[in-house]
Scaffold this active site. Structure first.
Site, mmCIF file in Angstrom:
data_model
loop_
_atom_site.group_PDB
_atom_site.id
_atom_site.type_symbol
_atom_site.label_atom_id
_atom_site.label_comp_id
_atom_site.label_asym_id
_atom_site.label_seq_id
_atom_site.Cartn_x
_atom_site.Cartn_y
_atom_site.Cartn_z
ATOM 1 N N LYS A 195 0.768 -1.190 0.224
ATOM 2 C CA LYS A 195 -0.205 0.059 0.085
ATOM 3 C C LYS A 195 0.849 1.365 -0.046
ATOM 4 O O LYS A 195 1.620 1.618 0.884
ATOM 5 C CB LYS A 195 -0.974 -0.028 1.161
ATOM 6 C CG LYS A 195 -1.877 1.253 1.040
ATOM 7 C CD LYS A 195 -2.399 1.538 2.384
ATOM 8 C CE LYS A 195 -1.675 2.826 3.171
ATOM 9 N NZ LYS A 195 -1.781 3.924 2.358
ATOM 10 N N GLY A 247 7.303 4.291 8.164
ATOM 11 C CA GLY A 247 6.260 5.742 8.501
ATOM 12 C C GLY A 247 6.424 5.883 9.777
ATOM 13 O O GLY A 247 7.691 6.016 10.342
ATOM 14 N N GLU A 250 4.435 6.596 15.626
ATOM 15 C CA GLU A 250 3.025 6.225 16.311
ATOM 16 C C GLU A 250 2.449 5.215 15.640
ATOM 17 O O GLU A 250 1.889 4.128 16.132
ATOM 18 C CB GLU A 250 2.370 7.549 15.973
ATOM 19 C CG GLU A 250 0.777 7.702 16.757
ATOM 20 C CD GLU A 250 0.114 8.802 16.117
ATOM 21 O OE1 GLU A 250 0.759 9.775 15.545
ATOM 22 O OE2 GLU A 250 -1.112 8.870 16.473
ATOM 23 N N GLY A 252 3.651 2.887 13.560
ATOM 24 C CA GLY A 252 4.509 1.571 13.876
ATOM 25 C C GLY A 252 4.313 0.870 15.295
ATOM 26 O O GLY A 252 4.177 -0.309 15.319
ATOM 27 N N GLU A 269 10.658 0.604 9.844
ATOM 28 C CA GLU A 269 11.531 1.620 9.735
ATOM 29 C C GLU A 269 10.656 2.903 10.092
ATOM 30 O O GLU A 269 9.743 3.158 9.363
ATOM 31 C CB GLU A 269 11.674 1.812 8.094
ATOM 32 C CG GLU A 269 12.530 0.425 7.784
ATOM 33 C CD GLU A 269 13.941 0.388 7.955
ATOM 34 O OE1 GLU A 269 14.437 1.502 8.759
ATOM 35 O OE2 GLU A 269 14.599 -0.453 7.789
ATOM 36 N N CYS A 303 13.545 10.443 7.030
ATOM 37 C CA CYS A 303 13.673 9.882 8.292
ATOM 38 C C CYS A 303 14.977 9.774 8.790
ATOM 39 O O CYS A 303 15.277 10.251 10.004
ATOM 40 C CB CYS A 303 13.024 8.494 8.238
ATOM 41 S SG CYS A 303 13.943 7.706 7.040
ATOM 42 N N GLU A 400 10.493 14.919 15.730
ATOM 43 C CA GLU A 400 10.998 14.968 14.428
ATOM 44 C C GLU A 400 9.997 16.072 13.637
ATOM 45 O O GLU A 400 8.833 15.878 13.602
ATOM 46 C CB GLU A 400 10.574 13.675 13.694
ATOM 47 C CG GLU A 400 10.890 13.251 12.414
ATOM 48 C CD GLU A 400 10.678 12.108 12.052
ATOM 49 O OE1 GLU A 400 9.750 11.568 12.190
ATOM 50 O OE2 GLU A 400 11.796 11.483 11.350
#
Ligand code: TAP
Length: 495
Positions: A195, A247, A250, A252, A269, A303, A400
Site C-alpha cells: 500500500k 512511516g 506512532e 509503527g 522503519e 527519516c 521530528e
C-alpha cells in the site's frame, strides 16, 4: 491481464515476447485516472476514489481508485496463490531475471517516473531524476543478483521465504520506498501486497505497469492505493506472513501491538532525529555542504535527515556564518525547474505540522533565521530555516519536524557530543565531520544509530544495510541483512 509469454526460456533473460500492458499506452504523461494492480490486472477498487494533488500548485493531478477491506482480502488471496503456485515453483535464477527486467524497466521509463514523482510529491526534479529513480533501479539490479545466491548469503544452507508479505510505505520517497520493499521480498521468494501513501500513489502504480510489462506472474505483486484504513486492513490480515512498514513511530507502535502474539514477522522503519556532528578539525566548507544536504535534501522529509546540528563551540560562529551564506543561495520554487534546490512540502497537513513545530522554537527561546528566498504565491512551501541557541529540552531538539528546519546545538568535548547526540528516543542515523580517522571509529561505536556517515551524509546504497534502533524501529533494508528480513532464519525478522 498482460499479454506476455509465460517465462522466458533459460538463457534468454533479455529476450522475451514483449507486449506492453494496455495501461502503458500513455507512457510519458500523467493519466487522468489510475487503477489499482491486483492479481495481474489493473482494476477499480471498491474504496472511494482519491484525488492526488500537485503540492507545488495545489491543483489536482489525477484520480486514483482505492481499495476496500474486501480488495485487500482478494489481493492477499492472489498473493498466496502466486506464492504457492508459479513463484515457488520457479527456479531462483528465473526469479532473478524478472528482477533484472524490472530494474531495466525503471531505467527505461526513468524520465517519466521522475516527472510523475516530482509532480505528485513536490520534490525537485533533479533529485527524483538523479537520486530516487536511479536508486530504485539499482535496488532491483542489486537484489536480482541475490535471487539465485541465497544459499551463499551466510543465512543457512537452504534459506526459505516467509510467504506473503504486506508492505506499507510513506510519501517522502514513494518510488524508492516501493523498490526498497518489493525488491528484497521478491529476491527472497516472497509475494507482496503493497500500500503506497495516500498523497503519493502514482509512481507505485507506474511501477505496477513495469512489473506487468516484465511479465511478472499474476498476483506476485499487488499494489493497492488507499488511506490508513487500507494499511490497517492489510497489516492485520491473517493471511499475511510478514509486515514491513515504513512511516511514523506512532503508527509503527500500533502495528507492533496489533501483531504481538501472532507469530508473524515484522520490520519497522520509523522516524529519526539525527545528529550531524561537526568537530573543529573538520574541513568546514565540506561540512557545510553536508549539513545543507543533510537537512534540505527532499525538503527535510527524510527519516534520517540531519535535523540536529551539533557543532564544536570553537567553530560554531564560523560554521553558522558559512551556513547562512550557503543557504541563501538555495533556490526554492517550482520543483519541475531543474535549477530548483528546495521544492514543495508534500501536503497542507505537513506544512501545518512544520509551521506549528517551528513556532515552538520561537516560544522556547531559540533564535530563528530564515533564508531570504521568495516563496511562490501558490503551493505548500516552507523556507529553509535555522534555529540557533537550541537547548536539548526544546521541542525542536526532540521532535521530528520532517521539514527544512535545522536545530543547532553546540558542544565542547567528544563525550559531550556523544551524550547530546544519543539524547533522543530515536536511533536511525548520525553524521560525523572530522579529519581524524580514530575519532570517526570511536564516534561510530559510541553513537546509538543504525547508520553513521563520516564526512558525508544521506548516502544510500543497496549494498548497505539501513535501519534503526529504539523508536526508529528494527530490522534492516539493503545488503545481506535486508535479505535476511525476508527469509526464515534466526537473523533479520522479528516476531
Ligand atoms: P504514517 O502516517 O505513519 O504513514 C505511513 C503509511 O502508513 C502511509 O501509507 C499511511 O497511509 C499508512 N497508515 C496510516 N495509518 C495506518 C495504520 N493505522 N495502519 C497501517 N498503515 C497506516 O507516516 P507518514 O506521515 O506517511 O510518513 C512520515 C513518517 O515516516 C515520519 O515520521 C518519518 O520519519 C517516517 N519515515 C521513516 C522512514 C524510515 S526508512 N525509517 C522513511 C520514511 C519515512 P496514509 O498515507 O493514508 O496516511
Amino acid at each position: 491481464m498482460t499479454a506476455i509469454a509465460p517465462h522466458p526460456t533459460p538463457g534468454s533473460a533479455l529476450e522475451w515476447d514483449y507486449a506492453p500492458a494496455p495501461e502503458s499506452a500513455a507512457i510519458g504523461r500523467i493519466r487522468d485516472r489510475y487503477r489499482m494492480y491486483l492479481d495481474g490486472d489493473f482494476v477499480d477498487g471498491q474504496g472511494d476514489d482519491l484525488t492526488s494533488v500537485n503540492p507545488a500548485t495545489e491543483e489536482p493531478l489525477a484520480t486514483v481508485s482505492t481499495a476496500s477491506a474486501a480488495d485487500v482480502d482478494r489481493a492477499v488471496t492472489a498473493a498466496r496463490r502466486a506464492y504457492e503456485g508459479p513463484w515457488s515453483a520457479m527456479p531462483a535464477a528465473e526469479r532473478g531475471k524478472y528482477l533484472f527486467r524490472i530494474a531495466r524497466g525503471i531505467a527505461e521509463r526513468a524520465r517519466e517516473l521522475a516527472v510523475v514523482e516530482t509532480l505528485d510529491n513536490g520534490k525537485p526534479i533533479k533529485e527524483s531524476r538523479d537520486v530516487d529513480v536511479p536508486t530504485a533501479s539499482a535496488h532491483f539490479f542489486y537484489h536480482a543478483g541475490w535471487a539465485d545466491k541465497l544459499a551463499h548469503a551466510g543465512l543457512g544452507p537452504a534459506p526459505r521465504p516467509l510467504g506473503v508479505v504486506g508492505q506499507v510505505i510513506p510519501w517522502n520517497f514513494p518510488l524508492l520506498m516501493a523498490a526498497w520493499k518489493i525488491a528484497p521480498a521478491l529476491a527472497a521468494g516472497n509475494t507482496v501486497v503493497l500500500k503506497p501513501a495516500e498523497t503519493t500513489p502514482l509512481t507505485a502504480l507506474v511501477l505496477a505497469e513495469i512489473l506487468a510489462d516484465a511479465g511478472l506472474p499474476d498476483g506476485v505483486v499487488n499494489i493497492l492505493p488507499g488511506a490508513g484504513d487500507v494499511g490497517q486492513a492489510l497489516v492485520r490480515h491473517p493471511g499475511i506472513d510478514k509486515v514491513a512498514f515504513t512511516g511514523s513511530t506512532e503508527v509503527g507502535r500500533q502495528i507492533q501491538s496489533a501483531l504481538a502474539g501472532t507469530g508473524r514477522a515484522l520490520t519497522l522503519e520509523l522516524g529519526g532525529k539525527a545528529a550531524n556532528i561537526v568537530f573543529d578539525d573538520a574541513p568546514l566548507d565540506q561540512a557545510v555542504e553536508g549539513i545543507v544536504n543533510g537537512i534540505f535534501f527532499n525538503q527535510g522529509h527524510v527519516c534520517c535527515a540531519g535535523s540536529r546540528l551539533l557543532v564544536q563551540e570553537s567553530v560554531a560562529d564560523e560554521v553558522l556564518d558559512k551556513l547562512r551564506l550557503r543557504i541563501s543561495t538555495l533556490r526554492l520554487g517550482d520543483p519541475m525547474d531543474k535549477n530548483t534546490d528546495v521544492g514543495a512540502v508534500n501536503s497542507a497537513e505537513q506544512l501545518q505540522r512544520i509551521t506549528e513545530l517551528s513556532a515552538t522554537g520561537d516560544l522556547e527561546g531559540a533564535q530563528r533565521w530564515t533564508s531570504p528566498c521568495p516563496l511562490p504565491d501558490r503551493g505548500y512551501f516552507f523556507p529553509p530555516t535555522v534555529f540557533s541557541g537550541v537547548t536539548q529540552s526544546m521541542r525542536i531538539a526532540r521532535d521530528e519536524i520532517f521539514g527544512p528546519v535545522l536545530s543547532v546545538l553546540t558542544f565542547r568535548t567528544p563525550d559531550e557530543a556523544v551524550a547530546k547526540a544519543n539524547n533522543t528516543p530515536y536511533g536511525l542515523s548520525a553524521g560525523v565531520w572530522t579529519e581524524k580517522g580514530s575519532r570517526i571509529l570511536g564516534m561510530a561505536s559510541a553513537l546509538r544509530a543504525g547508520v553513521v556517515w563520516a564526512n558525508t551524509f544521506n548516502r544510500f546504497d543497496p549494498t548497505a544495510a539501513f535501519g534503526g534502533y529504539r523508536e526508529s524501529g528494527f530490522g534492516r533494508e539493503g545488503g545481506r541483512a535486508g535479505l535476511a528480513a525476508y527469509l526464515r532464519s534466526d537473523e533479520g525478522a522479528q516476531a
